[in-house]
Enzyme design. Structure first.
Site, PDB file in Angstrom:
ATOM      1  N   TYR A 198       0.844  -1.192   0.000  1.00 28.58           N
ATOM      2  CA  TYR A 198       0.000   0.000   0.000  1.00 28.58           C
ATOM      3  C   TYR A 198       0.881   1.244   0.000  1.00 28.58           C
ATOM      4  CZ  TYR A 198       0.990   0.633   5.019  1.00 28.58           C
ATOM      5  OH  TYR A 198       1.620   0.837   6.231  1.00 28.58           O
ATOM      6  N   CYS A 199       0.288   2.356  -0.429  1.00 30.56           N
ATOM      7  CA  CYS A 199       0.952   3.658  -0.381  1.00 30.56           C
ATOM      8  C   CYS A 199      -0.130   4.722  -0.242  1.00 30.56           C
ATOM      9  CB  CYS A 199       1.836   3.887  -1.607  1.00 30.56           C
ATOM     10  SG  CYS A 199       0.968   3.755  -3.192  1.00 30.56           S
ATOM     11  N   THR A 200       0.193   5.972  -0.492  1.00 23.23           N
ATOM     12  CA  THR A 200      -0.743   7.064  -0.228  1.00 23.23           C
ATOM     13  C   THR A 200      -1.973   7.009  -1.132  1.00 23.23           C
ATOM     14  OG1 THR A 200       1.127   8.463   0.398  1.00 23.23           O
ATOM     15  CG2 THR A 200      -0.983   9.560   0.027  1.00 23.23           C
ATOM     16  N   ILE A 227      -4.186   4.606   0.691  1.00 25.39           N
ATOM     17  CA  ILE A 227      -4.770   4.931   1.988  1.00 25.39           C
ATOM     18  C   ILE A 227      -5.955   5.880   1.849  1.00 25.39           C
ATOM     19  CG2 ILE A 227      -4.288   5.941   4.261  1.00 25.39           C
ATOM     20  CD1 ILE A 227      -1.284   5.242   3.656  1.00 25.39           C
TER      21      ILE A 227
END
Length: 343
Positions: A198-200, A227
């Protein structure tokens, strides 16, 4: 033909406050082949400037990466323009969880070699052979599986203030640094573990998932929309939120509160705090975590030496900076020997 900003950030902020109109903070990305990024850049600037769009947009031969704000009343016109561009029609827009009318104060559309600095040779592997995209509900189920390895693809200063429970959070300064570290650390689990990333907003995982499949990982997953989209779905569907703390964002807000947990500490006194600031000394500009008490005590600076410089008349500060190259190296993010409580 105006292809640049004519107002300073200060002037723009004053106009936004005077107008009193709500703005929406939005991010999106799209990998696509762009034949002439410079022409595309100018096209975007001309149209978006008319709509009072502000933000930071990167354009390259491989696509577009955009973080921006648009007046709420112009959103439909903005969306219509996006849909008029074939590869951006119905592109997913990540709407910020916490809105701030001053999230961006200039429109910057820049041509770059890549839309994310990943350091990869894209011709070495199939960048379209991506991992499985999962929504918030699927993600929650996956990360409870004992055969899952959950990896945060962001940098140390991002994960420090917030991350998913039980995630591996590499202590890296850049995205490109994390790629080899993660592969080496998980080399023994390419066959038997599910690699979930996952990342932003999803863009870093988009390229990383294809890279890790090329490197031999058999089960690769990525959180669709990152996110930001996860939080929207959690709120809309009343799902369990497995993210703790804040989500770091790359605009003037610096973060969005996802849960009430404060998992970081002030880098100067060690008290619980997750508020990022930049050192008030413009020759330093260090990004670090500072509580309100230390901000008052240190005059919003990271060190006593910066505090002394910041106390000088502005013209004297300018004179001290004169002739010194202001490269990206001075804009360090959360790493300095003066930060006694940086983990």
């Amino acid at each position: 033909m105006q292809l640049y900003n004519t107002l300073s950030a200060k002037e723009r902020a004053a106009l936004i406050k005077e107008a009193g109109q709500e703005r929406l903070t939005i991010s999106f990305y799209k990998y696509a082949h762009i034949g002439n990024p410079a022409i595309f850049r100018n096209h975007l600037f001309l149209h978006w400037n008319e709509l009072d769009v502000l933000g930071r947009i990167y354009v390259a031969h491989e696509g577009i990466n955009a973080q921006l704000s648009v007046p709420a009343e112009n959103f439909e016109a903005f969306k219509k323009h996006l849909d008029s561009i074939s590869f951006l029609e119905n592109v997913r827009l990540n709407i910020a969880i916490e809105q701030d009318n001053l999230s961006f104060l200039k429109l910057k559309v820049k041509v770059r070699r890549k839309i994310v600095a990943d350091g990869l040779n894209d011709s070495a592997f199939d960048v379209t052979n991506k991992g499985v995209h999962v929504n918030a509900e699927q993600f929650n189920e996956l990360i409870e599986d004992p055969d899952t390895v959950l990896v945060d693809m962001r940098n140390h200063y991002e994960s420090e203030i917030g991350h998913f429970k039980n995630a591996i959070t590499p202590d890296v300064d850049t995205f490109r640094d994390s790629l080899d570290i993660i592969e080496n650390d998980l080399a023994d689990h390419k066959e038997d573990k599910k690699l979930v990333m996952y990342c932003t907003g999803g863009i870093r995982c988009e390229k990383a998932s294809a890279y890790y499949k090329y490197k031999g990982f058999k089960q690769v997953y990525q959180l669709e929309g990152g996110i930001i989209e996860y939080t929207r779905q959690v709120n809309a569907k009343k799902l369990e939120n497995k993210f703790v703390g804040k989500n770091f964002v790359f605009d003037h807000r610096r973060s969005e509160r996802i849960s009430d947990d404060v998992i970081a500490q002030c880098h100067q006194c060690g008290q619980p705090c997750d508020t990022h600031v930049n050192c008030a000394n413009e020759a330093c500009h260090l990004l670090f975590i500072q509580c309100e008490e230390c901000a008052r005590k240190m005059d919003n600076c990271c060190s006593d030496s910066c505090k002394e410089i910041h106390a000088l008349p502005y013209e004297e500060q300018k004179a001290l900076r004169k002739g010194k190259t202001a490269s990206n190296k001075i804009f360090k993010k959360g790493r300095s020997e003066v930060l006694k409580f940086k983990k």
